[in-house]
Design a protein around this motif. Structure first.
Motif, PDB file in Angstrom:
ATOM      1  N   ASP A 121      59.463 105.763  35.171  1.00  0.00           N
ATOM      2  CA  ASP A 121      59.998 104.428  35.444  1.00  0.00           C
ATOM      3  C   ASP A 121      59.987 104.104  36.930  1.00  0.00           C
ATOM      4  OD1 ASP A 121      60.390 103.918  32.783  1.00  0.00           O
ATOM      5  OD2 ASP A 121      62.541 104.400  32.786  1.00  0.00           O
ATOM      6  N   GLN A 122      60.388 105.085  37.762  1.00  0.00           N
ATOM      7  CA  GLN A 122      60.394 104.766  39.188  1.00  0.00           C
ATOM      8  C   GLN A 122      58.980 104.742  39.764  1.00  0.00           C
ATOM      9  OE1 GLN A 122      63.031 107.387  41.296  1.00  0.00           O
ATOM     10  NE2 GLN A 122      61.826 109.253  40.917  1.00  0.00           N
ATOM     11  N   ASP A 125      57.989 101.265  39.032  1.00  0.00           N
ATOM     12  CA  ASP A 125      58.659 100.314  39.935  1.00  0.00           C
ATOM     13  C   ASP A 125      58.016 100.308  41.310  1.00  0.00           C
ATOM     14  OD1 ASP A 125      60.414  99.581  37.953  1.00  0.00           O
ATOM     15  OD2 ASP A 125      62.052 100.885  38.635  1.00  0.00           O
ATOM     16  N   GLU A 128      54.688  98.564  41.107  1.00  0.00           N
ATOM     17  CA  GLU A 128      54.877  97.136  40.856  1.00  0.00           C
ATOM     18  C   GLU A 128      55.313  96.396  42.112  1.00  0.00           C
ATOM     19  OE1 GLU A 128      56.696  94.498  37.220  1.00  0.00           O
ATOM     20  OE2 GLU A 128      57.745  96.337  37.799  1.00  0.00           O
ATOM     21  N   ASN A 129      56.116  97.056  42.952  1.00  0.00           N
ATOM     22  CA  ASN A 129      56.633  96.438  44.173  1.00  0.00           C
ATOM     23  C   ASN A 129      55.783  96.738  45.404  1.00  0.00           C
ATOM     24  OD1 ASN A 129      59.186  95.128  43.259  1.00  0.00           O
ATOM     25  ND2 ASN A 129      59.685  97.214  42.634  1.00  0.00           N
TER      26      ASN A 129
END
Length: 296
Positions: A121-122, A125, A128-129
């Motif tokens: 998940d991280q 993230d 994605e960022n």
């Protein structure tokens, strides 16, 4: 009486002629059998050698580093294919505010699945960022642990097929393969199941993918990339060689995990590796942050 003796001699001559013909046919048959046996044995040896030592082939497109680099919007960085006999080429470095993460893993490796489960998940993230890129290096070190089906090799080959045919869907396929990860010492997924997972992940050019998976187009590359990873050096990093899976490298430095792939520990390592120039610039690229996760 003389006529009877002459008839008997004539009959004897005919019998001897027939015997000579039978002998010639028998000798010819034996010779042909020997030659045929030699040819058959030679064919078998040739087939064995061809199977044991398949012809060298290029690597998949977009994996010139022996890995596929995924960046902002989960788009793959395009590169040429690695040519036969060439050493892998390190990917172009990121800008100072984007962390470079590389992961060497095996799709049958239990620890790799655990790392993905706890840190996926991280990683998502950060990509994605635009806080980090992640370069995925599939290798096949657990091939003997699939009851003869060579699942590790086949799964890595399937990933390589996706990297070439539908690279921007690689991240989704990677996540899906670990979501469906079989246990070690089982036959693993079939080729049809590998393709079905790709279809569900949105991979394009499915017909071409089916053929690539079925013929194991990048089988040789997977084997050679695995050997290169195990023997080293790892290009563009401070790591001599891959000693275990998963191996996670951040800005050229190996992450030496001490707990069960604790995402807090990993996030702190990434933040340290990123340096002040990264952590002091919250916009437009956020710093990887520690996600508090209860210990299992």
């Amino acid at each position: 009486m003389s006529e009877s003796r002459e008839a008997a001699r004539e009959r004897a001559r005919e019998l001897r002629a027939q015997a000579r013909k039978r002998d010639r046919r028998r000798r010819f048959g034996i010779t042909a059998g020997i030659v045929g046996g030699i040819l058959a044995a030679g064919l078998i040896v040739t087939l064995v050698l061809m199977t044991a030592t398949p012809p060298a082939t290029r690597g998949p497109q977009n994996m010139q580093s022996d890995g596929l680099k995924i960046g902002e919007e989960f788009l793959a960085v395009r590169t040429p294919a690695l040519k036969v006999g060439d050493a892998p080429v390190a990917s172009e470095p990121n800008s100072a505010d984007v962390v470079d993460i590389q992961i060497y893993y095996d799709y049958l490796c239990t620890n790799c699945g655990e790392f993905q489960d706890r840190n996926g998940d991280q990683l998502r993230d950060w990509i994605e960022n635009n806080a980090a890129t992640v370069e995925f290096h599939p290798i096949a070190v657990f091939t003997p642990k699939s009851m003869g089906t060579q699942y590790s090799l086949r799964a890595a080959n399937a990933a390589a097929c996706v990297a070439e045919l539908s690279p921007d869907k690689f991240f989704a396929y990677h996540e899906a393969l670990f979501a469906e990860q079989p246990e070690e010492n089982t036959p693993g997924l079939t080729d049809d199941e590998l393709v079905d997972i790709a279809r569900a992940a949105g991979v394009e050019r499915i017909g071409n993918l089916e053929k690539c998976v079925a013929e194991q187009r990048f089988r040789v590359w997977v084997t050679e990339a695995t050997q290169r990873a195990l023997s080293g050096p790892i290009p563009g990093t401070e790591v001599d060689a891959i000693a275990s899976t998963p191996t996670i490298i951040v800005n050229g430095e190996e992450f030496k995990y001490t707990t069960a792939f604790d995402p807090n520990e990993f996030a702190q390592f990434v933040a340290r590796a990123a340096g002040q120039s990264f952590s002091d610039n919250p916009t437009p690229t956020p710093t990887p942050t520690t996600t508090v996760t209860p210990a299992p």
